[in-house]
Scaffold this motif. Sequence first.
Motif, mmCIF file in Angstrom:
data_model
loop_
_atom_site.group_PDB
_atom_site.id
_atom_site.type_symbol
_atom_site.label_atom_id
_atom_site.label_comp_id
_atom_site.label_asym_id
_atom_site.label_seq_id
_atom_site.Cartn_x
_atom_site.Cartn_y
_atom_site.Cartn_z
ATOM 1 N N ARG A 156 -90.371 21.858 -32.410
ATOM 2 C CA ARG A 156 -90.965 21.164 -31.244
ATOM 3 C C ARG A 156 -90.445 19.736 -31.168
ATOM 4 N N ARG A 157 -90.322 19.094 -32.316
ATOM 5 C CA ARG A 157 -89.827 17.716 -32.353
ATOM 6 C C ARG A 157 -88.393 17.653 -31.830
ATOM 7 N N LYS A 158 -87.572 18.607 -32.244
ATOM 8 C CA LYS A 158 -86.186 18.659 -31.777
ATOM 9 C C LYS A 158 -86.138 18.850 -30.263
ATOM 10 N N GLU A 159 -87.032 19.692 -29.749
ATOM 11 C CA GLU A 159 -87.078 19.933 -28.307
ATOM 12 C C GLU A 159 -87.438 18.650 -27.550
ATOM 13 N N ILE A 160 -88.420 17.925 -28.064
ATOM 14 C CA ILE A 160 -88.854 16.670 -27.421
ATOM 15 C C ILE A 160 -87.730 15.635 -27.460
ATOM 16 N N TYR A 161 -87.093 15.494 -28.621
ATOM 17 C CA TYR A 161 -85.991 14.546 -28.756
ATOM 18 C C TYR A 161 -84.850 14.891 -27.801
ATOM 19 N N THR A 162 -84.606 16.191 -27.621
ATOM 20 C CA THR A 162 -83.547 16.625 -26.701
ATOM 21 C C THR A 162 -83.932 16.321 -25.260
ATOM 22 N N ASN A 163 -85.184 16.596 -24.893
ATOM 23 C CA ASN A 163 -85.656 16.317 -23.537
ATOM 24 C C ASN A 163 -85.563 14.836 -23.195
ATOM 25 N N LEU A 164 -85.767 13.991 -24.210
ATOM 26 C CA LEU A 164 -85.708 12.536 -24.012
ATOM 27 C C LEU A 164 -84.305 11.975 -24.226
ATOM 28 N N GLU A 165 -83.329 12.874 -24.457
ATOM 29 C CA GLU A 165 -81.919 12.509 -24.635
ATOM 30 C C GLU A 165 -81.687 11.617 -25.860
ATOM 31 N N MET A 166 -82.570 11.743 -26.835
ATOM 32 C CA MET A 166 -82.393 11.007 -28.088
ATOM 33 C C MET A 166 -81.388 11.727 -28.985
ATOM 34 N N ILE A 167 -81.397 13.041 -28.886
ATOM 35 C CA ILE A 167 -80.319 13.835 -29.481
ATOM 36 C C ILE A 167 -79.726 14.684 -28.365
ATOM 37 N N HIS A 168 -78.479 15.119 -28.551
ATOM 38 C CA HIS A 168 -77.741 15.778 -27.475
ATOM 39 C C HIS A 168 -77.287 17.175 -27.894
ATOM 40 N N PRO A 169 -77.131 18.081 -26.931
ATOM 41 C CA PRO A 169 -76.660 19.436 -27.242
ATOM 42 C C PRO A 169 -75.301 19.431 -27.952
ATOM 43 N N ASP B 189 -82.945 -4.281 -36.821
ATOM 44 C CA ASP B 189 -81.725 -4.921 -37.317
ATOM 45 C C ASP B 189 -80.924 -3.941 -38.164
ATOM 46 N N TYR B 190 -81.628 -3.148 -38.953
ATOM 47 C CA TYR B 190 -80.980 -2.116 -39.775
ATOM 48 C C TYR B 190 -80.251 -1.108 -38.886
ATOM 49 N N LEU B 191 -80.922 -0.638 -37.826
ATOM 50 C CA LEU B 191 -80.303 0.302 -36.894
ATOM 51 C C LEU B 191 -79.084 -0.307 -36.214
ATOM 52 N N TYR B 192 -79.240 -1.560 -35.804
ATOM 53 C CA TYR B 192 -78.171 -2.253 -35.082
ATOM 54 C C TYR B 192 -76.900 -2.321 -35.920
ATOM 55 N N ASN B 193 -77.040 -2.426 -37.215
ATOM 56 C CA ASN B 193 -75.886 -2.604 -38.090
ATOM 57 C C ASN B 193 -75.352 -1.294 -38.688
ATOM 58 N N LEU B 194 -76.025 -0.177 -38.390
ATOM 59 C CA LEU B 194 -75.542 1.103 -38.912
ATOM 60 C C LEU B 194 -74.251 1.516 -38.203
ATOM 61 N N LYS B 195 -73.243 1.822 -38.972
ATOM 62 C CA LYS B 195 -71.959 2.199 -38.393
ATOM 63 C C LYS B 195 -72.089 3.447 -37.520
ATOM 64 N N GLU B 196 -72.882 4.411 -37.973
ATOM 65 C CA GLU B 196 -73.045 5.659 -37.221
ATOM 66 C C GLU B 196 -73.668 5.401 -35.842
ATOM 67 N N VAL B 197 -74.574 4.422 -35.776
ATOM 68 C CA VAL B 197 -75.216 4.097 -34.506
ATOM 69 C C VAL B 197 -74.250 3.350 -33.595
ATOM 70 N N ARG B 198 -73.569 2.379 -34.133
ATOM 71 C CA ARG B 198 -72.643 1.567 -33.343
ATOM 72 C C ARG B 198 -71.446 2.381 -32.856
ATOM 73 N N ASP B 199 -71.057 3.395 -33.631
ATOM 74 C CA ASP B 199 -69.892 4.211 -33.267
ATOM 75 C C ASP B 199 -70.257 5.450 -32.452
ATOM 76 N N SER B 200 -71.546 5.623 -32.174
ATOM 77 C CA SER B 200 -71.976 6.806 -31.429
ATOM 78 C C SER B 200 -71.309 6.831 -30.056
ATOM 79 N N LYS B 201 -70.809 7.976 -29.672
ATOM 80 C CA LYS B 201 -70.073 8.106 -28.414
ATOM 81 C C LYS B 201 -70.981 8.452 -27.235
ATOM 82 N N VAL B 202 -72.258 8.629 -27.486
ATOM 83 C CA VAL B 202 -73.177 8.967 -26.399
ATOM 84 C C VAL B 202 -74.339 7.983 -26.370
ATOM 85 N N ALA B 203 -74.876 7.772 -25.181
ATOM 86 C CA ALA B 203 -76.052 6.915 -25.041
ATOM 87 C C ALA B 203 -77.280 7.713 -25.452
ATOM 88 N N ARG B 204 -78.074 7.176 -26.341
ATOM 89 C CA ARG B 204 -79.234 7.915 -26.855
ATOM 90 C C ARG B 204 -80.516 7.351 -26.253
#
Length: 445
Positions: A326-339, A385-400
């Motif tokens: 259910r959590r994955k479904e909600i995150y997908t609906n809110l475009e926090m994670i992508h197909p 600040d931790y999120l802002y400096n995470l390489k995986e977040v900064r390099d993400s190719k999609v808007a979350r």
Amino acid sequence: MKEQTNIPTGKVERAGRFVSTGFKVGTNYLKHYTRKLMDPSVSKEQLHADNAEDIYDTLSNLKGSALKVAQMLSMDKGMLPKAYTERFALSQYSAPPLSGPLVVNTFVKTLGKTPTELYDQFEMQARNAASIGQVHKAVKWNKELAVKIQYPGVANSVKSDLRIVKPFAIRIVGMNEVDMDKYFDEIEGKLLEETDYKLELQRSMEVSAQCAPIANLVFPVYYPALSSERIITMDWLSGYHLKEFLERNPSQEVRDKIGQALWDFYQFQVHALKKVHADPHPGNFLMRDDGTVAVFDFGCIKEIPEDFYVNYFLLTNKEVLKDEARRKEIYTNLEMIHPSDTEKEIIFFSGLFQQMINLLTLPFTVAEFDFGDESYFTEIYAYMDYLYNLKEVRDSKVARGSRHSLYINRTYFGLYSILSDLKAKIITSEERIKSMMQTLHAEKV
């Protein structure tokens, strides 16, 4: 404060101001790195201060969309270096005002008469000046009135200003351009609405009437006959902006009353009206010693789609989020994670978002919440600040995150910020929200 005798309205002239500011920012970086060579211990504080001053000086003279973006950024504590938030916060109610001739010209063009012909008294010097317009005091019918006047050229420059300011925002915030494209579309739509004073007048009267029964809130009466596409006339309300109010050392009881009123105001709009006053910066509230708060400026109203509303507030339900599917479904609906995300990316970003959600929704999960708890906000800013400096977040190719989340998140961040400054302890339970909605519904019936 020095008045402006003109505002650049042409695209070429406004773009030229941005280019010259870009050169100044580049020079500031050069100075910083030169100092760094001489003294490796030199921090970026002076660089941030110099850049903030140069960028703000340009934006404050251009007014409009560019300055509005600065205002929005100033509310996101933790996103920008302190020098930027402090400087950009001036855009909330202390930008340089327009000169008298420009004010008179606006009246003649839109209402066919000068201010002295329309009002018994009219102060030519503005009391407050912000990003889209400035406020003058007037008298008519033995009433003190506030007259809000839009700056010339604001509506026509929204699109071009946002294209020009985007590179500055990308550099300051560190967000990928793909994110900026997605959210700047939402910003553009809202800014175009904010320049439509006829729409703002209509919304102001509607939302004020709907929220008037909420305890300790005060709204002005609006006067359509003295308003136009670039002018809004309303009652003059007394009170103090947040900083001035806190300097008066209000009691905890008064802080709590105001904090509760603001919390109730926003919860009622979000949950009952499905639309919200999405510009909760301190310049839009006047606080009083008796624990009441005056609310105005309904130019920025975010209407909340039902599907987004349902999924967004499921994030406050701990029991629902325990169900991984259910959590994955909600995150997908809110475009926090992508197909298109890999399983590894889903696990990674779901973990990040879950921790952030646990922090930000905490006030919704308890009966009372103390917004004066500095450790709570320290933890939030540290995690951001931790999120802002995470390489995986900064390099993400999609808007979350859904575009709708931009103004809803902004609303809650702004509300949290004000409640934090008030150090208010308030009732935040779901039961209070339901009870308030039932009471207000019964009063209408």
